[in-house]
Design an enzyme around this catalytic site. Structure first.
Site, PDB file in Angstrom:
ATOM      1  N   SER A 199       9.023  -1.299  -3.859  1.00 46.71           N
ATOM      2  CA  SER A 199       7.608  -1.565  -4.130  1.00 46.71           C
ATOM      3  C   SER A 199       6.746  -0.468  -3.524  1.00 46.71           C
ATOM      4  N   ASP A 203      14.353  -7.855  -3.180  1.00 53.29           N
ATOM      5  CA  ASP A 203      13.147  -8.202  -2.429  1.00 53.29           C
ATOM      6  C   ASP A 203      13.590  -9.128  -1.290  1.00 53.29           C
ATOM      7  N   SER A 222       4.716  -1.919  16.167  1.00 51.85           N
ATOM      8  CA  SER A 222       3.727  -0.831  16.155  1.00 51.85           C
ATOM      9  C   SER A 222       2.876  -0.881  17.405  1.00 51.85           C
ATOM     10  N   TYR A 252      -2.801  -6.680   9.134  1.00 49.27           N
ATOM     11  CA  TYR A 252      -1.558  -5.928   9.355  1.00 49.27           C
ATOM     12  C   TYR A 252      -1.118  -6.058  10.813  1.00 49.27           C
ATOM     13  N   LYS A 272       2.336  -7.923  12.766  1.00 45.51           N
ATOM     14  CA  LYS A 272       3.275  -7.345  13.746  1.00 45.51           C
ATOM     15  C   LYS A 272       3.342  -8.221  14.997  1.00 45.51           C
ATOM     16  N   TYR A 319       6.352   1.662  17.567  1.00 40.46           N
ATOM     17  CA  TYR A 319       6.152   3.069  17.228  1.00 40.46           C
ATOM     18  C   TYR A 319       4.707   3.443  17.496  1.00 40.46           C
ATOM     19  N   ASN A 344       2.653   7.159  16.526  1.00 40.64           N
ATOM     20  CA  ASN A 344       2.266   7.697  15.211  1.00 40.64           C
ATOM     21  C   ASN A 344       3.351   8.614  14.640  1.00 40.64           C
ATOM     22  N   ASN A 391      -3.730   6.670   4.154  1.00 41.22           N
ATOM     23  CA  ASN A 391      -4.633   6.154   5.190  1.00 41.22           C
ATOM     24  C   ASN A 391      -4.541   6.990   6.446  1.00 41.22           C
ATOM     25  N   LEU A 393      -3.656  10.232   9.075  1.00 45.93           N
ATOM     26  CA  LEU A 393      -4.130  11.609   9.192  1.00 45.93           C
ATOM     27  C   LEU A 393      -3.142  12.636   8.640  1.00 45.93           C
ATOM     28  N   ARG A 410     -14.321   5.871  11.793  1.00 37.83           N
ATOM     29  CA  ARG A 410     -13.736   4.865  10.911  1.00 37.83           C
ATOM     30  C   ARG A 410     -13.789   3.512  11.625  1.00 37.83           C
ATOM     31  N   ASP A 422     -11.349   1.983  14.589  1.00 34.97           N
ATOM     32  CA  ASP A 422     -10.591   3.010  15.304  1.00 34.97           C
ATOM     33  C   ASP A 422     -10.861   2.956  16.810  1.00 34.97           C
TER      34      ASP A 422
HETATM   35  P1  NAD Z   1       7.249   2.711   3.970  1.00 37.74           P
HETATM   36  O1  NAD Z   1       6.225   1.998   3.154  1.00 37.74           O
HETATM   37  O2  NAD Z   1       7.549   4.124   3.643  1.00 37.74           O
HETATM   38  O3  NAD Z   1       8.624   1.906   3.934  1.00 37.74           O
HETATM   39  C1  NAD Z   1       8.703   0.508   3.799  1.00 37.74           C
HETATM   40  C2  NAD Z   1       9.781   0.222   2.771  1.00 37.74           C
HETATM   41  O4  NAD Z   1       9.925  -1.195   2.642  1.00 37.74           O
HETATM   42  C3  NAD Z   1       9.432   0.763   1.367  1.00 37.74           C
HETATM   43  O5  NAD Z   1      10.532   1.498   0.856  1.00 37.74           O
HETATM   44  C4  NAD Z   1       9.185  -0.493   0.545  1.00 37.74           C
HETATM   45  O6  NAD Z   1       9.521  -0.334  -0.823  1.00 37.74           O
HETATM   46  C5  NAD Z   1      10.060  -1.505   1.263  1.00 37.74           C
HETATM   47  N1  NAD Z   1       9.653  -2.892   1.078  1.00 37.74           N
HETATM   48  C6  NAD Z   1       8.405  -3.419   1.151  1.00 37.74           C
HETATM   49  N2  NAD Z   1       8.449  -4.739   0.909  1.00 37.74           N
HETATM   50  C7  NAD Z   1       9.745  -5.061   0.671  1.00 37.74           C
HETATM   51  C8  NAD Z   1      10.428  -6.268   0.348  1.00 37.74           C
HETATM   52  N3  NAD Z   1       9.772  -7.421   0.216  1.00 37.74           N
HETATM   53  N4  NAD Z   1      11.760  -6.231   0.177  1.00 37.74           N
HETATM   54  C9  NAD Z   1      12.448  -5.055   0.289  1.00 37.74           C
HETATM   55  N5  NAD Z   1      11.849  -3.891   0.591  1.00 37.74           N
HETATM   56  C10 NAD Z   1      10.519  -3.891   0.777  1.00 37.74           C
HETATM   57  O7  NAD Z   1       6.799   2.562   5.489  1.00 37.74           O
HETATM   58  P2  NAD Z   1       7.342   3.268   6.812  1.00 37.74           P
HETATM   59  O8  NAD Z   1       6.289   4.190   7.285  1.00 37.74           O
HETATM   60  O9  NAD Z   1       8.708   3.771   6.609  1.00 37.74           O
HETATM   61  O10 NAD Z   1       7.330   2.029   7.801  1.00 37.74           O
HETATM   62  C11 NAD Z   1       8.484   1.250   8.044  1.00 37.74           C
HETATM   63  C12 NAD Z   1       8.140   0.136   9.006  1.00 37.74           C
HETATM   64  O11 NAD Z   1       7.610   0.690  10.194  1.00 37.74           O
HETATM   65  C13 NAD Z   1       7.079  -0.844   8.491  1.00 37.74           C
HETATM   66  O12 NAD Z   1       7.441  -2.148   8.916  1.00 37.74           O
HETATM   67  C14 NAD Z   1       5.813  -0.381   9.194  1.00 37.74           C
HETATM   68  O13 NAD Z   1       4.895  -1.431   9.358  1.00 37.74           O
HETATM   69  C15 NAD Z   1       6.373   0.086  10.521  1.00 37.74           C
HETATM   70  N6  NAD Z   1       5.493   1.072  11.177  1.00 37.74           N
HETATM   71  C16 NAD Z   1       5.161   2.216  10.523  1.00 37.74           C
HETATM   72  C17 NAD Z   1       4.305   3.130  11.136  1.00 37.74           C
HETATM   73  C18 NAD Z   1       3.902   4.395  10.415  1.00 37.74           C
HETATM   74  O14 NAD Z   1       2.922   5.017  10.829  1.00 37.74           O
HETATM   75  N7  NAD Z   1       4.588   4.837   9.384  1.00 37.74           N
HETATM   76  C19 NAD Z   1       3.817   2.868  12.422  1.00 37.74           C
HETATM   77  C20 NAD Z   1       4.197   1.696  13.072  1.00 37.74           C
HETATM   78  C21 NAD Z   1       5.044   0.803  12.436  1.00 37.74           C
HETATM   79  C1  UD1 Z   2      -3.512   3.681  11.947  1.00 32.90           C
HETATM   80  C2  UD1 Z   2      -3.721   2.192  11.873  1.00 32.90           C
HETATM   81  C3  UD1 Z   2      -2.734   1.501  12.799  1.00 32.90           C
HETATM   82  C4  UD1 Z   2      -1.309   1.928  12.451  1.00 32.90           C
HETATM   83  C5  UD1 Z   2      -1.207   3.448  12.536  1.00 32.90           C
HETATM   84  C6  UD1 Z   2       0.156   3.973  12.169  1.00 32.90           C
HETATM   85  C7  UD1 Z   2      -6.124   1.940  11.374  1.00 32.90           C
HETATM   86  C8  UD1 Z   2      -7.450   1.474  11.887  1.00 32.90           C
HETATM   87  N1  UD1 Z   2      -5.090   1.877  12.246  1.00 32.90           N
HETATM   88  O1  UD1 Z   2      -3.773   4.060  13.251  1.00 32.90           O
HETATM   89  O2  UD1 Z   2      -2.830   0.110  12.674  1.00 32.90           O
HETATM   90  O3  UD1 Z   2      -0.398   1.337  13.354  1.00 32.90           O
HETATM   91  O4  UD1 Z   2      -2.168   4.024  11.638  1.00 32.90           O
HETATM   92  O5  UD1 Z   2       0.432   3.689  10.832  1.00 32.90           O
HETATM   93  O6  UD1 Z   2      -5.987   2.310  10.224  1.00 32.90           O
HETATM   94  N2  UD1 Z   2      -8.338  10.366  11.056  1.00 32.90           N
HETATM   95  C9  UD1 Z   2      -9.291  11.238  10.589  1.00 32.90           C
HETATM   96  N3  UD1 Z   2      -9.375  11.458   9.247  1.00 32.90           N
HETATM   97  C10 UD1 Z   2      -8.545  10.826   8.354  1.00 32.90           C
HETATM   98  C11 UD1 Z   2      -7.568   9.941   8.833  1.00 32.90           C
HETATM   99  C12 UD1 Z   2      -7.489   9.731  10.201  1.00 32.90           C
HETATM  100  O7  UD1 Z   2     -10.053  11.810  11.356  1.00 32.90           O
HETATM  101  O8  UD1 Z   2      -8.691  11.059   7.130  1.00 32.90           O
HETATM  102  C13 UD1 Z   2      -8.206  10.173  12.513  1.00 32.90           C
HETATM  103  C14 UD1 Z   2      -8.371   8.747  12.970  1.00 32.90           C
HETATM  104  O9  UD1 Z   2      -9.722   8.443  13.218  1.00 32.90           O
HETATM  105  C15 UD1 Z   2      -7.514   8.762  14.238  1.00 32.90           C
HETATM  106  C16 UD1 Z   2      -6.400   9.773  13.917  1.00 32.90           C
HETATM  107  O10 UD1 Z   2      -6.909  10.561  12.866  1.00 32.90           O
HETATM  108  O11 UD1 Z   2      -8.242   9.250  15.327  1.00 32.90           O
HETATM  109  C17 UD1 Z   2      -5.104   9.133  13.485  1.00 32.90           C
HETATM  110  O12 UD1 Z   2      -5.366   8.254  12.404  1.00 32.90           O
HETATM  111  P1  UD1 Z   2      -4.173   7.466  11.652  1.00 32.90           P
HETATM  112  O13 UD1 Z   2      -3.139   8.443  11.232  1.00 32.90           O
HETATM  113  O14 UD1 Z   2      -4.784   6.622  10.605  1.00 32.90           O
HETATM  114  O15 UD1 Z   2      -3.515   6.567  12.794  1.00 32.90           O
HETATM  115  P2  UD1 Z   2      -4.143   5.473  13.770  1.00 32.90           P
HETATM  116  O16 UD1 Z   2      -5.611   5.568  13.798  1.00 32.90           O
HETATM  117  O17 UD1 Z   2      -3.430   5.593  15.057  1.00 32.90           O
END
Ligand code: NAD
Ligand code: UD1
Length: 340
Positions: A34, A58, A124, A148, A152, A176, A178, A197, A199, A292, A295
């Site tokens: 998805s 799923d 997270s 969200y 968690k 995790y 970032n 979403n 950076l 934002r 933030d």
């Molecule tokens: P991602 O979206 O790239 O990967 C998530 C995967 O889960 C996708 O391949 C999606 O297709 C699959 N998925 C979603 N719903 C599903 C379902 N119902 N059944 C089976 N598969 C399903 O995201 P990611 O960045 O790899 O993140 C992985 C995990 O880490 C997530 O739980 C996310 O919340 C957590 N996390 C991510 C970040 C980040 O910044 N990337 C930070 C903190 C925590």
């Molecule tokens: C975001 C999520 C957080 C999530 C994390 C990792 C929000 C409010 N929080 O956090 O829940 O766990 O991602 O997935 O969305 N920034 C810019 N311009 C941009 C995008 C971001 O200046 O276009 C800035 C932000 O203000 C921040 C930094 O870059 O200071 C990092 O942003 P981002 O990558 O979204 O991560 P988090 O804010 O840590």
């Protein structure tokens, strides 16, 4: 170990799958695609040097998850599957609760019935909420400011309760910070659907010409250059943290272990734009925009527990994170090819 990797086709799951295989484990991907593309699979096969077993399921579907786990002979689950966009979670909270909580519940139920005793969960730093001191420590109270984040916090609680009810369960809650960067080959990386979403993917899309400039959300924070500071860690270091956590679950007596996965060093938005400009060889345009909503000024880990207990540190530098992201983005300007 034979390990079920839910969400294994996604950004962090795909990198972790490869490291599990490199460490001698057998990794089996389950993903409903998805939020990812099937075209990642042949790339993973090529990098692993052999076909990876995968299932399009799923994991909120209890019956389908039950059949998968029943016949799977798994020793552990690494649970990445879920939805992760903060803004989307505010607009569609019920989907976030359904998918994030539902996937955890059905996996735990199937694990319970089929003797799978270890689970590593993707939590997270968002669970530290908005008023936490830095560096953030695992014992800080948890809270959230959006659906969200609440999923968690709630998934962590579900896992803790499950471990109380079944003392043979071993749970790792990995918080995790970032995650950024990509595999050194440049063939797998982060490919967010729609407008990113976060950076790093935004900067990468500016660098490759998909967007005009980076909007810097606020330059009046109480930080050295006024822009927000975060603890960026390389996805390959993060993947290694999962392998280390899984090993540790085999020996620990603690039913639930919580580990921050971060570098412990914050980097500002302006520093990140500068580092990426170095990596791609051109000064990337940016514009200061309003803060934002939601933030925080600063977020970074105290990663000392993971270092002591897992022997794990995140050592790759910001420059490496940008260089590897740039290799992935420049070789794949539109991300993964669409599924047929
Ligand atoms: P991602 O979206 O790239 O990967 C998530 C995967 O889960 C996708 O391949 C999606 O297709 C699959 N998925 C979603 N719903 C599903 C379902 N119902 N059944 C089976 N598969 C399903 O995201 P990611 O960045 O790899 O993140 C992985 C995990 O880490 C997530 O739980 C996310 O919340 C957590 N996390 C991510 C970040 C980040 O910044 N990337 C930070 C903190 C925590
Ligand atoms: C975001 C999520 C957080 C999530 C994390 C990792 C929000 C409010 N929080 O956090 O829940 O766990 O991602 O997935 O969305 N920034 C810019 N311009 C941009 C995008 C971001 O200046 O276009 C800035 C932000 O203000 C921040 C930094 O870059 O200071 C990092 O942003 P981002 O990558 O979204 O991560 P988090 O804010 O840590």
């Amino acid at each position: 170990m034979r390990i079920l990797v839910s969400g294994g086709a996604g950004y962090i799951g795909s990198h972790t799958t490869l490291q599990l295989i490199a460490a001698g484990h057998e990794a089996v991907i389950v993903d409903d695609f998805s939020r990812s593309k099937r075209s990642v699979i042949p790339r993973l096969d090529a990098l692993a040097g052999a076909p990876i077993e995968w299932y399009a399921v799923d994991v909120t579907d209890r019956d389908a998850t039950e059949s998968l786990v029943a016949g799977g002979s798994f020793e552990a689950v690494i649970h990445f599957a879920g939805l992760k966009a903060v803004g989307e979670s505010v607009e569609q909270p019920l989907d976030y609760y359904r998918v994030n909580l539902g996937s955890t519940l059905s996996l735990l139920a199937a694990m319970g019935r089929h003797g799978v005793r270890k689970i590593v969960f993707s939590s997270s730093a968002t669970v530290y909420g908005e008023n936490a001191a830095v560096p953030m420590e695992e014992d800080f109270p948890t809270s959230a400011t959006n659906p969200y984040g609440w999923t968690k916090v709630m998934q962590e609680q579900i896992l803790r309760d499950a471990a109380v009810a079944d003392p043979s369960l071993r749970v790792a809650l990995l918080r995790y910070f970032n995650p950024v960067g990509a595999h050194a080959s440049g063939t797998i990386g982060e490919d967010p659907s729609g407008i990113p979403n976060n950076l790093m993917p935004l900067i990468a899309q500016v660098a490759v010409g998909r967007r005009e400039k980076v909007m810097v959300f606020g330059d009046d924070y109480p930080t050295p250059d006024g822009t927000g500071r975060r603890d960026y860690l390389h996805v390959e270091d993060l993947a290694a943290g999962h392998v280390a956590a899984l090993d540790r679950l085999g020996t620990t007596a603690d039913p639930v272990s919580t580990w921050n996965l971060g570098t412990g060093t914050p980097t500002s938005v302006r520093e990140m734009v500068d580092a990426f400009s170095r990596a791609c060889g051109r000064a990337l345009p940016f514009e200061i925009a309003p803060r934002r909503p939601g933030d925080i000024a600063e977020s970074y880990a105290d990663p000392s527990r993971a270092e002591t207990e897992l022997g794990w540190t995140a050592d790759r530098t910001i420059d490496q994170m940008c260089e590897d992201t740039w290799r992935w983005q420049s070789q794949n300007p539109e991300g993964y090819p669409d599924d047929e």
